[in-house]
Design a protein around this motif. Structure first.
Motif, PDB file in Angstrom:
ATOM      1  N   ILE A 252       9.139-111.948 -16.264  1.00  8.59           N
ATOM      2  CA  ILE A 252       8.854-112.091 -14.907  1.00  8.59           C
ATOM      3  C   ILE A 252       8.087-110.875 -14.342  1.00  8.59           C
ATOM      4  CG2 ILE A 252       9.418-112.371 -12.425  1.00  8.59           C
ATOM      5  CD1 ILE A 252      11.703-114.465 -13.825  1.00  8.59           C
TER       6      ILE A 252
ATOM      7  N   ALA B 240      12.613-120.427 -17.098  1.00  7.07           N
ATOM      8  CA  ALA B 240      13.971-119.857 -17.723  1.00  7.07           C
ATOM      9  C   ALA B 240      14.682-120.738 -18.230  1.00  7.07           C
ATOM     10  CB  ALA B 240      14.627-118.852 -16.746  1.00  7.07           C
ATOM     11  N   HIS B 241      14.918-122.083 -17.581  1.00 11.91           N
ATOM     12  CA  HIS B 241      15.690-122.758 -18.029  1.00 11.91           C
ATOM     13  C   HIS B 241      15.200-124.019 -18.919  1.00 11.91           C
ATOM     14  CE1 HIS B 241      19.311-122.161 -15.154  1.00 11.91           C
ATOM     15  NE2 HIS B 241      18.387-121.421 -14.846  1.00 11.91           N
TER      16      HIS B 241
ATOM     17  N   TYR C 178      17.801-124.477 -11.089  1.00 16.53           N
ATOM     18  CA  TYR C 178      19.213-124.264 -11.394  1.00 16.53           C
ATOM     19  C   TYR C 178      19.879-125.804 -11.524  1.00 16.53           C
ATOM     20  CZ  TYR C 178      22.204-120.830 -13.427  1.00 16.53           C
ATOM     21  OH  TYR C 178      22.918-119.985 -13.941  1.00 16.53           O
TER      22      TYR C 178
ATOM     23  N   HIS D   5      17.431-117.600 -24.749  1.00 19.22           N
ATOM     24  CA  HIS D   5      18.954-117.807 -24.680  1.00 19.22           C
ATOM     25  C   HIS D   5      19.840-118.752 -23.697  1.00 19.22           C
ATOM     26  CE1 HIS D   5      19.793-115.624 -21.024  1.00 19.22           C
ATOM     27  NE2 HIS D   5      18.692-115.246 -21.088  1.00 19.22           N
ATOM     28  N   LYS D   6      18.864-119.368 -22.987  1.00 23.20           N
ATOM     29  CA  LYS D   6      19.754-120.484 -22.125  1.00 23.20           C
ATOM     30  C   LYS D   6      19.744-121.646 -22.506  1.00 23.20           C
ATOM     31  CE  LYS D   6      18.164-118.298 -17.506  1.00 23.20           C
ATOM     32  NZ  LYS D   6      19.377-117.345 -17.319  1.00 23.20           N
TER      33      LYS D   6
ATOM     34  N   THR E 223       9.187-122.185  -9.874  1.00 24.37           N
ATOM     35  CA  THR E 223      10.560-121.933 -10.757  1.00 24.37           C
ATOM     36  C   THR E 223      10.736-123.660 -11.064  1.00 24.37           C
ATOM     37  OG1 THR E 223      11.415-120.242  -9.522  1.00 24.37           O
ATOM     38  CG2 THR E 223      12.828-121.568 -10.923  1.00 24.37           C
TER      39      THR E 223
ATOM     40  N   HIS F 200      14.139-116.886  -8.437  1.00 25.65           N
ATOM     41  CA  HIS F 200      15.146-115.966  -8.654  1.00 25.65           C
ATOM     42  C   HIS F 200      15.021-114.544  -8.110  1.00 25.65           C
ATOM     43  CE1 HIS F 200      17.358-113.692 -11.946  1.00 25.65           C
ATOM     44  NE2 HIS F 200      18.170-114.505 -11.945  1.00 25.65           N
TER      45      HIS F 200
ATOM     46  N   ASP G 280       8.193-119.818 -13.569  1.00 27.21           N
ATOM     47  CA  ASP G 280       9.758-119.343 -14.282  1.00 27.21           C
ATOM     48  C   ASP G 280      10.123-120.756 -14.838  1.00 27.21           C
ATOM     49  OD1 ASP G 280      12.382-119.083 -14.451  1.00 27.21           O
ATOM     50  OD2 ASP G 280      12.604-117.895 -12.794  1.00 27.21           O
TER      51      ASP G 280
ATOM     52  N   GLU H 223      15.274-108.689 -22.948  1.00 29.59           N
ATOM     53  CA  GLU H 223      15.924-108.330 -21.926  1.00 29.59           C
ATOM     54  C   GLU H 223      15.715-109.438 -20.947  1.00 29.59           C
ATOM     55  OE1 GLU H 223      15.471-104.117 -20.237  1.00 29.59           O
ATOM     56  OE2 GLU H 223      14.176-104.174 -22.087  1.00 29.59           O
ATOM     57  N   GLY H 224      15.804-110.797 -21.328  1.00 29.60           N
ATOM     58  CA  GLY H 224      15.485-112.090 -20.485  1.00 29.60           C
ATOM     59  C   GLY H 224      14.397-112.082 -20.214  1.00 29.60           C
ATOM     60  N   SER H 225      14.406-113.574 -19.335  1.00 27.09           N
ATOM     61  CA  SER H 225      13.078-113.923 -18.370  1.00 27.09           C
ATOM     62  C   SER H 225      12.984-112.575 -17.461  1.00 27.09           C
ATOM     63  CB  SER H 225      13.477-115.142 -17.905  1.00 27.09           C
ATOM     64  OG  SER H 225      13.198-116.135 -18.841  1.00 27.09           O
ATOM     65  N   SER H 226      13.906-111.906 -17.120  1.00 23.59           N
ATOM     66  CA  SER H 226      13.741-111.003 -16.033  1.00 23.59           C
ATOM     67  C   SER H 226      12.552-110.101 -16.296  1.00 23.59           C
ATOM     68  CB  SER H 226      15.201-110.274 -15.837  1.00 23.59           C
ATOM     69  OG  SER H 226      16.096-111.134 -15.314  1.00 23.59           O
TER      70      SER H 226
HETATM   71  C1  LIG Z   1      15.620-119.718 -12.553  1.00 18.76           C
HETATM   72  C2  LIG Z   1      15.931-118.177 -13.352  1.00 18.76           C
HETATM   73  N1  LIG Z   1      14.823-117.377 -13.526  1.00 18.76           N
HETATM   74  C3  LIG Z   1      15.090-116.274 -14.063  1.00 18.76           C
HETATM   75  C4  LIG Z   1      16.547-116.024 -14.597  1.00 18.76           C
HETATM   76  C5  LIG Z   1      16.475-114.513 -15.405  1.00 18.76           C
HETATM   77  O1  LIG Z   1      16.509-114.995 -16.531  1.00 18.76           O
HETATM   78  P1  LIG Z   1      17.327-113.782 -17.493  1.00 18.76           P
HETATM   79  O2  LIG Z   1      18.713-113.803 -17.463  1.00 18.76           O
HETATM   80  O3  LIG Z   1      16.935-114.378 -18.873  1.00 18.76           O
HETATM   81  O4  LIG Z   1      16.780-112.564 -17.445  1.00 18.76           O
HETATM   82  C6  LIG Z   1      17.375-116.883 -14.507  1.00 18.76           C
HETATM   83  C7  LIG Z   1      18.698-116.485 -14.898  1.00 18.76           C
HETATM   84  O5  LIG Z   1      19.770-116.971 -14.727  1.00 18.76           O
HETATM   85  C8  LIG Z   1      17.284-117.862 -13.855  1.00 18.76           C
HETATM   86  O6  LIG Z   1      18.212-118.965 -13.525  1.00 18.76           O
END
Ligand SMILES: Cc1ncc(COP(=O)(O)O)c(C=O)c1O
Length: 447
Positions: A81, A190-191, A164, A217-218, A160, A108, A188, A75-78
């Motif tokens: 986090i 994520a990227h 982005y 996945h990013k 972060t 984020h 974070d 379920e992503g980085s979400s």
């Molecule tokens: C900087 C950053 N942190 C966290 C996230 C969340 O990541 P995920 O979509 O893998 O849950 C994003 C998603 O775009 C992001 O850009």
């Protein structure tokens, strides 16, 4: 590199077993990938109680990344986090501290909702003048000054990096300050999953972070949703037996095996030639970026696999440039009024660079657009994030919002970085900033 999840799922798919278990598609092919989409049957392990093939695959990922421990998320980085902040909360409790997180303002929106859910207080570090609200350059001096000026010691710093727009903080310097002050560094990332595989690794865990999330996945060949939570060796020991519990508090009890399979397969990809492929591609990209700069494009950021164009300097709004690229058959990751962001990977090869080159070079340079983006506003927090998040609310036009307390960080994704934070009282200045970014309604607290 072994791929225990891939092997198990493939063998099961071939076995022709009658599937009297979830998911409801029963492996019958409609989209084509159903046979790999299984559930926690015998031998398949279980993500939040892993001690079989998933644990083995995570251990492989941990050794590839050189972390103390690595955990998968579907379920992503979400999800990572939320888990990471939950562990920070446990650490605060253990230390007898009132939980407080010092955080870069460009966090984020998941960070915010996690703080709200966990009841964590946040002290913000604001970007420097002239920086986009998507960035927040925090250096060691700024952090040191901030920490010295705080009445209450935070449990962790949350940054972060990369952001982005592809800007990275000096994490090694931040880690030194954090550890000298006895606070955790949470990142974070994520990227930036790929950053460990550069000739000179610059992944947060290489630079002293205590925990970080990577959206595999990013930037890696992983299905959407696949992510890692990495812990340093020291924290892996501290939180032994607690990490899966922290993640499972927020995660689905039906993690996707398609995503687990792709995370597992990615281990082999990373182990077998990725470093060399990445090094070669980054060298090409550096030349490519230099060529674009020579053609008049102003690029920003220091993340190797991103190309971020400061479009206004070339005479176009970011969205306008993205539309021209779209017309040329190129879909960018992100654009707004100011920037156009492209994310590349070595798998794209030379043809992709040629396509971008052709398209960008065909766009005539115009005189620069001088209108600047609004700066990040410092706002008064009238309520905690949690109280605002859970308060009765109404949706109103931005025109009526001056003086009201924001109830939800209603920002689109991407970039999902809040311009104002729930609990903050809205000013004319921040409302103008929201308007600039295309927001015309807000959720506010009913007082
Ligand atoms: C900087 C950053 N942190 C966290 C996230 C969340 O990541 P995920 O979509 O893998 O849950 C994003 C998603 O775009 C992001 O850009």
């Amino acid at each position: 590199m072994k791929t225990p999840i891939v092997d198990f799922v493939r063998a099961y798919a071939r076995s022709n077993t009658l599937r009297l278990h979830m998911p409801g598609h029963k492996g019958v092919l409609r989209l084509g990938m159903e046979s790999y989409d299984i559930t926690e049957i015998k031998g398949a392990d279980s993500l939040f109680e892993a001690n079989g093939i998933i644990a083995e695959s995570e251990a492989n990922a941990s050794s590839l990344f050189g972390s103390g421990a690595t955990f998968y998320s579907t379920e992503g980085s979400s999800l990572c986090i939320r888990g990471m902040l939950c562990l920070a909360l446990l650490e605060a409790k253990k230390r007898g501290e009132t939980p407080l997180i010092l955080a870069g303002r460009n966090a984020h929106k998941t960070f915010l909702s996690a703080c709200g859910m966990l009841g964590l207080d946040v002290k913000w570090i604001y970007p420097s003048r002239g920086e986009s609200y998507l960035s927040c350059s925090i250096n060691a001096e700024k952090l040191e000054a901030m920490l010295i000026g705080m009445d209450m010691k935070p449990t962790a710093l949350y940054v972060t990096s990369p952001d982005y727009l592809g800007q990275r903080c000096d994490l090694a310097a931040l880690a030194e300050v954090c550890h000298r002050h006895g606070i955790l560094l949470l990142v974070d990332n994520a990227h930036g999953a790929y950053l460990h595989f550069l000739p000179e690794p610059i992944h947060p865990m290489d630079l002293g972070a205590d925990m970080c999330c990577d959206s595999a996945h990013k930037t890696l060949p992983v299905l959407t949703g696949g992510a890692y939570l990495h812990l340093s060796a020291a924290l892996a020991e501290t939180f032994r037996g607690q990490v899966r519990g922290a993640l499972s508090m927020f995660g689905s009890t039906s993690p996707s095996y398609l995503i687990l399979v792709s995370l597992d397969q990615c281990n082999r990809y990373l182990a077998e030639g990725y470093r060399e492929q990445l090094a070669g591609y980054i060298a090409k990209l550096e030349n490519f970026k230099a060529e674009l700069a020579a053609a008049g494009y102003h690029l920003i950021g220091n993340e190797p696999l991103k190309i971020t164009i400061d479009s206004k300097a070339y005479g176009y709004y970011g969205d306008e440039l993205a539309e021209l690229l779209r017309n040329g058959g190129i879909e960018c990751e992100f654009s707004d009024g100011d920037y156009t962001v492209m994310m590349l990977t070595p798998d794209l090869g030379d043809e992709a660079l040629e396509k971008i080159r052709k398209c960008l070079k065909a766009i005539p340079q115009r005189s620069a657009i001088c209108e600047t983006a609004p700066r990040t506003c410092m706002l008064e927090a009238a309520l905690s994030v949690r109280d605002a998040m859970l308060a009765a609310r109404e949706r109103i036009s931005l025109d009526l919002a001056v003086g009201r307390i924001l109830a939800a960080a209603n920002v689109g994704c991407p970039p999902a970085v809040p311009i104002a934070v729930c609990g903050e009282r809205l000013t004319e200045e921040v409302i103008n900033a929201m308007r600039y970014y295309g927001i015309d309604e807000v959720d506010v607290v009913i007082e």
